[in-house]
Every structure is written in structure tokens, then in C-alpha cells.
Design an enzyme around this catalytic site. Structure first.
Site, PDB file in Angstrom:
ATOM      1  N   GLY A  27      35.092  39.121  35.874  1.00 18.95           N
ATOM      2  CA  GLY A  27      34.616  39.169  35.338  1.00 18.95           C
ATOM      3  C   GLY A  27      35.022  37.842  34.961  1.00 18.95           C
ATOM      4  O   GLY A  27      33.378  37.018  34.254  1.00 18.95           O
ATOM      5  N   GLY A  59      45.580  37.400  42.379  1.00 19.19           N
ATOM      6  CA  GLY A  59      44.287  38.368  42.099  1.00 19.19           C
ATOM      7  C   GLY A  59      43.051  38.482  43.572  1.00 19.19           C
ATOM      8  O   GLY A  59      41.886  38.751  43.505  1.00 19.19           O
ATOM      9  N   GLY A  63      34.373  44.596  32.133  1.00 17.01           N
ATOM     10  CA  GLY A  63      35.398  44.540  32.502  1.00 17.01           C
ATOM     11  C   GLY A  63      35.298  42.528  32.872  1.00 17.01           C
ATOM     12  O   GLY A  63      34.487  41.650  33.209  1.00 17.01           O
ATOM     13  N   LEU A  64      36.697  42.730  32.074  1.00 16.41           N
ATOM     14  CA  LEU A  64      36.691  40.642  32.615  1.00 16.41           C
ATOM     15  C   LEU A  64      38.421  40.318  32.638  1.00 16.41           C
ATOM     16  O   LEU A  64      38.958  40.005  31.987  1.00 16.41           O
ATOM     17  CB  LEU A  64      36.348  40.208  30.418  1.00 16.41           C
ATOM     18  CG  LEU A  64      36.685  38.840  30.231  1.00 16.41           C
ATOM     19  CD1 LEU A  64      35.280  38.361  30.768  1.00 16.41           C
ATOM     20  CD2 LEU A  64      36.833  38.722  28.665  1.00 16.41           C
ATOM     21  N   LYS A  72      34.861  49.751  52.325  1.00 19.23           N
ATOM     22  CA  LYS A  72      33.227  48.482  52.563  1.00 19.23           C
ATOM     23  C   LYS A  72      32.879  48.874  54.200  1.00 19.23           C
ATOM     24  O   LYS A  72      31.661  48.706  54.222  1.00 19.23           O
ATOM     25  CB  LYS A  72      34.274  47.466  52.496  1.00 19.23           C
ATOM     26  CG  LYS A  72      34.725  46.912  51.650  1.00 19.23           C
ATOM     27  CD  LYS A  72      35.411  45.682  51.680  1.00 19.23           C
ATOM     28  CE  LYS A  72      35.877  44.673  49.880  1.00 19.23           C
ATOM     29  NZ  LYS A  72      36.822  44.245  50.282  1.00 19.23           N
TER      30      LYS A  72
HETATM   31  N1  LIG Z   1      39.625  40.647  42.181  1.00 22.67           N
HETATM   32  C1  LIG Z   1      38.683  40.426  43.933  1.00 22.67           C
HETATM   33  O1  LIG Z   1      38.968  39.837  44.433  1.00 22.67           O
HETATM   34  C2  LIG Z   1      38.081  41.709  44.190  1.00 22.67           C
HETATM   35  C3  LIG Z   1      37.187  42.363  43.449  1.00 22.67           C
HETATM   36  N2  LIG Z   1      35.962  43.026  43.729  1.00 22.67           N
HETATM   37  C4  LIG Z   1      36.181  44.731  42.636  1.00 22.67           C
HETATM   38  O2  LIG Z   1      35.909  43.787  41.231  1.00 22.67           O
HETATM   39  C5  LIG Z   1      36.598  45.244  40.371  1.00 22.67           C
HETATM   40  C6  LIG Z   1      36.968  44.300  39.105  1.00 22.67           C
HETATM   41  O3  LIG Z   1      38.026  44.004  39.459  1.00 22.67           O
HETATM   42  P1  LIG Z   1      39.690  42.458  39.405  1.00 22.67           P
HETATM   43  O4  LIG Z   1      38.648  41.623  38.330  1.00 22.67           O
HETATM   44  O5  LIG Z   1      39.254  41.931  40.069  1.00 22.67           O
HETATM   45  O6  LIG Z   1      40.376  43.697  38.321  1.00 22.67           O
HETATM   46  P2  LIG Z   1      41.095  43.310  37.580  1.00 22.67           P
HETATM   47  O7  LIG Z   1      42.137  44.054  37.204  1.00 22.67           O
HETATM   48  O8  LIG Z   1      41.788  41.866  37.646  1.00 22.67           O
HETATM   49  O9  LIG Z   1      40.451  43.353  35.731  1.00 22.67           O
HETATM   50  C7  LIG Z   1      39.591  44.918  35.622  1.00 22.67           C
HETATM   51  C8  LIG Z   1      38.662  44.683  34.551  1.00 22.67           C
HETATM   52  O10 LIG Z   1      37.949  46.041  34.148  1.00 22.67           O
HETATM   53  C9  LIG Z   1      38.710  46.390  32.576  1.00 22.67           C
HETATM   54  N3  LIG Z   1      38.633  47.754  32.357  1.00 22.67           N
HETATM   55  C10 LIG Z   1      39.113  48.161  33.912  1.00 22.67           C
HETATM   56  N4  LIG Z   1      39.156  49.556  33.723  1.00 22.67           N
HETATM   57  C11 LIG Z   1      38.737  50.112  32.604  1.00 22.67           C
HETATM   58  C12 LIG Z   1      37.753  51.463  31.836  1.00 22.67           C
HETATM   59  N5  LIG Z   1      37.699  51.922  31.749  1.00 22.67           N
HETATM   60  N6  LIG Z   1      37.043  50.409  30.874  1.00 22.67           N
HETATM   61  C13 LIG Z   1      36.605  49.328  30.208  1.00 22.67           C
HETATM   62  N7  LIG Z   1      37.021  48.827  30.829  1.00 22.67           N
HETATM   63  C14 LIG Z   1      37.968  48.469  31.748  1.00 22.67           C
HETATM   64  C15 LIG Z   1      40.013  45.622  32.407  1.00 22.67           C
HETATM   65  O11 LIG Z   1      40.197  45.553  31.010  1.00 22.67           O
HETATM   66  P3  LIG Z   1      41.014  45.258  30.420  1.00 22.67           P
HETATM   67  O12 LIG Z   1      41.414  42.783  30.609  1.00 22.67           O
HETATM   68  O13 LIG Z   1      41.585  45.005  28.960  1.00 22.67           O
HETATM   69  O14 LIG Z   1      42.506  45.435  30.712  1.00 22.67           O
HETATM   70  C16 LIG Z   1      39.473  44.172  33.038  1.00 22.67           C
HETATM   71  O15 LIG Z   1      39.244  43.649  32.463  1.00 22.67           O
HETATM   72  C17 LIG Z   1      37.330  46.000  41.248  1.00 22.67           C
HETATM   73  O16 LIG Z   1      36.589  47.492  41.260  1.00 22.67           O
HETATM   74  C18 LIG Z   1      37.441  45.056  42.196  1.00 22.67           C
HETATM   75  O17 LIG Z   1      37.666  46.417  43.546  1.00 22.67           O
HETATM   76  C19 LIG Z   1      35.051  42.556  44.372  1.00 22.67           C
HETATM   77  C20 LIG Z   1      35.593  42.189  45.506  1.00 22.67           C
HETATM   78  C21 LIG Z   1      36.484  41.501  45.120  1.00 22.67           C
HETATM   79  N1  LIG Z   2      41.286  43.275  47.272  1.00 22.43           N
HETATM   80  C1  LIG Z   2      40.049  42.891  48.376  1.00 22.43           C
HETATM   81  C2  LIG Z   2      39.209  41.790  47.093  1.00 22.43           C
HETATM   82  C3  LIG Z   2      37.962  42.055  47.415  1.00 22.43           C
HETATM   83  O1  LIG Z   2      37.427  42.974  47.806  1.00 22.43           O
HETATM   84  C4  LIG Z   2      40.684  42.254  49.160  1.00 22.43           C
HETATM   85  O2  LIG Z   2      41.719  42.056  49.596  1.00 22.43           O
HETATM   86  O3  LIG Z   2      39.603  41.804  49.913  1.00 22.43           O
END
Ligand SMILES: NC(=O)C1=CN([C@@H]2O[C@H](COP(=O)(O)OP(=O)(O)OC[C@H]3O[C@@H](n4cnc5c(N)ncnc54)[C@H](OP(=O)(O)O)[C@@H]3O)[C@@H](O)[C@H]2O)C=CC1
Ligand SMILES: N[C@@H](CC=O)C(=O)O
Length: 404
Positions: free
Chosen positions: A13, A185, A8-9, A203
Site C-alpha cells: 500500500g 518486506g 491496506g497501507l 500463484k
Molecule cells: N510484500 C510483498 O512484496 C508482496 C505482497 N503481496 C500481497 O499484498 C498484500 C499486502 O502485503 P504487504 O503490504 O506486504 O502486507 P503488510 O502486512 O505490510 O500490510 C498489510 C496492510 O493491511 C492492513 N490490514 C490488515 N488486515 C486488515 C483488515 N482486516 N482491514 C483493513 N486493513 C487491514 C494493515 O493495516 P495496519 O497497517 O493498520 O496494520 C496493513 O496496512 C498481501 O496480500 C500480500 O500477500 C503481493 C506481492 C508482493
Molecule cells: N512473500 C511473497 C511476496 C510476493 O508475492 C514473495 O516472497 O514472493
């Protein structure tokens, strides 16, 4: 060199990559070797990325990470539960340690993945899955060894807290603020998981299971989100010198426990009222340590990336406890007896509804267009039974617990 496979990026990421790049010198000095992102798995390899990575780092096939024996740690920050479960299980089975921010995944497979990591003698760490950047899982895991934890409560969702803060402080409209939270985000890919409370529930399931040392499942938690709050509710609650927070709480009782995620009315001068925007706060109580409070950024690229990398540092330094931290206590859920005072608004003020609420009301706030009451101390179940016996639909009422 310690090699990482990053899954994931997106928001998180990217944060991981940026912090690693910026702090590589300090990290290498501490760990004694470089931490290197060797491969990054994404869904769409053609997407333009905001970070610079070495050539050929991005891959679209997980096998390239799984079968690379130089990769010893997998960081999972995708938004996909099913695929990530497959990937994490395969990585643990291959003897790789796993760090994840994916609370939906941790909540769903907590027991299974914790015992698999234990069996394989590797780490399964998930600091970023609760409270964004706040260090909460690691201190809690330490305190469960030294204490009986009797209560854990918190504001656990940055998106909801951001929305509620701006609605109360700036009088903004719910949907407008939700769009801002998405742009920043904070929100999940499907923001319903935030505003309907499921993200907080997941959570809390993690915190509650660790705290009580027995399984607190998703199905064991009472759930109401913030998605039904209206500007009418905001006005009524402001008149009470109070505000609303989405609070999750697991509390041990003499006979069992309660677990709930509910919009909660707190006085303006209370601790939780001071937690604003995308900040989170968690409080837990142990019989030896007493009350501990944790506060910090609950979401976002860099705070969450930081939490992920703290887990990576712990693995690199050999600090983490590999044994399964989950206990095997059998817990008795007492949610049907959970009692409190509540604020209840129903978007219908026909005579029949006004009359049928008389029995549970302590104070009537309004009977024009909407009926809004403050209840006496009463079982939540009784209120929900009354609502359903009146045929009131889910989107026609808003309920909030009142915390003294
Ligand atoms: N955003 C936040 O503040 C927080 C998020 N989280 C958790 O962290 C995780 C990531 O969140 P976030 O970064 O916001 O999500 P995003 O939607 O920004 O990014 C998700 C990434 O995962 C990749 N991806 C999705 N499905 C697949 C797959 N099947 N195989 C490989 N890569 C995949 C996407 O690829 P591509 O870029 O090619 O689409 C993308 O790079 C989630 O589980 C979220 O609940 C936890 C705490 C805080
Ligand atoms: N969507 C979540 C991301 C972190 O866990 C939030 O808003 O807290």
C-alpha cells in the site's frame, strides 16, 4: 478525477501511494485526469505511517469506501483473506472495479470473483498477485486467446529465492536469511506461507487455471517447500555443479496434466540458476507464440506497487478485457504418475533405511549421519510411499526434483 479506495497501507500500500505521488504528472497526462487516493482503510488507525496523505484520508470502517459513490476503483492490499473477500465482493456488487495483490484471496475465490466481476461488468485485476512486479498475468490473458498454453513454470516466490541464493552463494544459515527477507518486506505476514511453498502453490494455481483454461485447484498441486533444506544438502548439491530453486510447474500431457511445486535442482549454467535473490522468472509455452520468458522483481514495496498501478492504469484507460478470463475445460490430474529423477536426503542412516532405498537409487551420495541418494527416474508417489512406510517424519527428509 478518478477516485481510489485503498485497503491496506503496509509494504505494498505504501508503494502504491509513493509511486502515485511521484508519477502523478505523467499519469494525468496519459489518462487525462488525476488518479486520487480518496480513502485508505487500515486495521490500526493510530499506527505511525511512512507516507504523507491528505487529512482524514485514513479510515477504519470499510463502509466509508463502499458507500462513497465517487470511489470507482478499490485497491486491495491487505494481508487478510476473510475480510478482503467480504470487501471485494461488496465492492464488485456495488459496481466498483477491484485491483488486488492478495494471491491467497485470488487463489481461494478465483472462479467466484472472476464471474462476479463479469456479471457486474467491472474489472477484477490481480497482476501483482503473481511474480511481484513482473507483467505476467496480462500477457498470459492475451496469449490464452491466441494459443493453447501447454506449460507454465516459474520461480514464483521472492523470499524462497532470496533464502536459497544466499545459502548457496554465501554459505549462510537458513533462519538468519529468512529474518533478512522479512526485514526487506518480501515475506508474508506468516513466512511459513513462503518457505513451506503455499505462496508458490497459490500463484501456480492462478497461472495454471488461466493457462489450461480449466480449474487447477490448490488441492491439485503436489507441494514440498524449502523449509527442510540443510547446509548438508547445500554441500551435496553444490558438488553436482548445481543449485536449488523452488519451482512451480503446470504441464499439459497427452492425457491430463501435472501440477507441482517442488524444490528443484538446476545446473549452475541453466536459465533458472541465473535468477537470484528476490527475483522471479516465469516461462510459458504456447502453440503459436512458442516459449516466452518473463523476469523481474518478485516482491517488495515498489515493484509490487508498480504492478498494482499498471492494473489501475488499464482500468482508467479502458484497456482491460472485462469478460471472465477463466475457461470451463474439465482437466484430468495425473500427478500420481508424475516421474522424474530426485535428490533425497534422510536424516537417519540406519542399515534398514539404507537397504530400503537400494531399489530406487541410481547413486548413493552419503551414508554417514544422513543418507543422501540420487534416484533413478521414478514416480514421486513411489518415493513418498517408501518414506511413509519407513515411518520417516516430515522434518526428517528433504526431496528435490532434478531438472535436466
Ligand atoms: N510484500 C510483498 O512484496 C508482496 C505482497 N503481496 C500481497 O499484498 C498484500 C499486502 O502485503 P504487504 O503490504 O506486504 O502486507 P503488510 O502486512 O505490510 O500490510 C498489510 C496492510 O493491511 C492492513 N490490514 C490488515 N488486515 C486488515 C483488515 N482486516 N482491514 C483493513 N486493513 C487491514 C494493515 O493495516 P495496519 O497497517 O493498520 O496494520 C496493513 O496496512 C498481501 O496480500 C500480500 O500477500 C503481493 C506481492 C508482493
Ligand atoms: N512473500 C511473497 C511476496 C510476493 O508475492 C514473495 O516472497 O514472493
Amino acid at each position: 478525477m478518478i477516485n481510489i479506495g485503498l485497503l491496506g497501507l503496509g509494504v505494498v500500500g505504501t508503494g502504491v501511494v509513493e509511486i502515485l505521488e511521484e508519477r502523478q504528472r505523467e499519469i494525468s497526462l496519459l489518462v487525462g485526469e488525476e488518479i486520487n487516493i480518496k480513502k485508505v482503510l487500515v486495521k490500526n488507525v493510530n499506527k505511525k505511517r511512512d507516507v504523507s496523505l491528505k487529512q482524514n484520508t485514513i479510515v477504519s470502517n470499510f463502509e466509508e469506501i463502499l458507500n462513497d459513490d465517487e470511489i470507482t476503483i478499490v485497491i486491495e492490499v491487505t494481508s487478510d483473506i476473510d475480510k478482503s473477500y467480504e470487501y471485494i465482493k461488496a465492492a464488485l456488487n456495488k459496481g466498483k472495479s477491484v485491483v488486488t495483490a492478495n494471491k491467497a484471496l485470488v487463489s481461494k475465490y478465483f472462479e467466484e470473483l472472476s464471474s462476479l466481476a463479469d456479471e457486474k461488468g467491472v474489472s477484477f485485476l490481480y497482476e501483482a498477485s503473481v511474480g511481484g512486479g513482473i507483467p505476467i498475468i496480462k500477457p498470459l490473458k492475451e496469449e490464452i486467446i491466441l494459443n493453447e498454453i501447454t506449460d507454465v513454470q516459474g520461480i514464483l516466490n521472492g523470499t524462497c529465492n532470496y533464502i536459497l541464493t544466499r545459502m548457496f552463494n554465501e554459505g549462510l544459515d537458513y533462519s538468519e536469511v529468512l529474518t533478512n527477507a522479512q526485514e526487506l518486506g518480501y515475506a508474508e505476514m506468516n513466512p511459513a506461507a513462503d518457505v513451506e511453498g503455499d505462496d508458490t502453490l497459490r500463484k501456480l494455481r492462478i497461472l495454471g487455471s488461466l493457462s489450461l483454461q480449466g480449474k487447477v485447484g490448490e488441492e491439485d498441486i503436489i507441494l514440498e517447500g524449502i523449509n527442510k533444506i540443510t547446509s548438508f544438502d547445500v554441500r551435496q548439491i553444490k558438488l553436482m555443479q548445481s543449485t536449488v530453486k523452488l519451482i512451480g510447474e503446470v504441464m499439459e500431457l497427452d492425457d491430463g496434466y501435472n501440477a507441482l511445486v517442488l524444490p528443484t535442482i538446476v545446473k549452475n549454467n541453466s536459465y533458472f540458476a541465473s535468477v537470484n535473490m528476490a527475483y522471479n522468472a516465469v516461462i510459458f509455452k504456447g502453440d503459436n507464440i512458442g516459449e516466452l520468458k518473463f523476469y523481474g522483481s518478485g516482491a517488495g514495496k515498489l515493484p509490487t506497487g508498480d504492478a498494482v498501478l499498471r492494473d489501475v492504469l488499464d482500468i482508467a484507460l479502458g484497456y482491460n478485457r472485462k469478460a471472465n478470463p477463466l475457461g470451463d475445460k474439465t482437466l484430468k490430474n495425473n500427478n500420481s504418475e508424475f516421474k522424474s529423477k530426485f535428490y533425497l536426503r534422510i536424516s537417519d542412516s540406519t542399515e534398514k533405511i539404507v537397504k530400503s532405498l537400494e531399489d530406487i537409487s541410481e547413486k548413493v551420495l552419503s551414508t554417514k549421519e544422513n543418507i543422501a541418494i540420487l534416484t533413478r527416474e521414478i514416480e514421486l508417489k513411489k518415493i513418498m510411499d517408501t518414506i511413509s512406510s519407513l515411518g520417516i517424519e516430515k522434518d526428517e527428509y528433504f526431496i528435490a526434483r532434478i531438472l535436466d
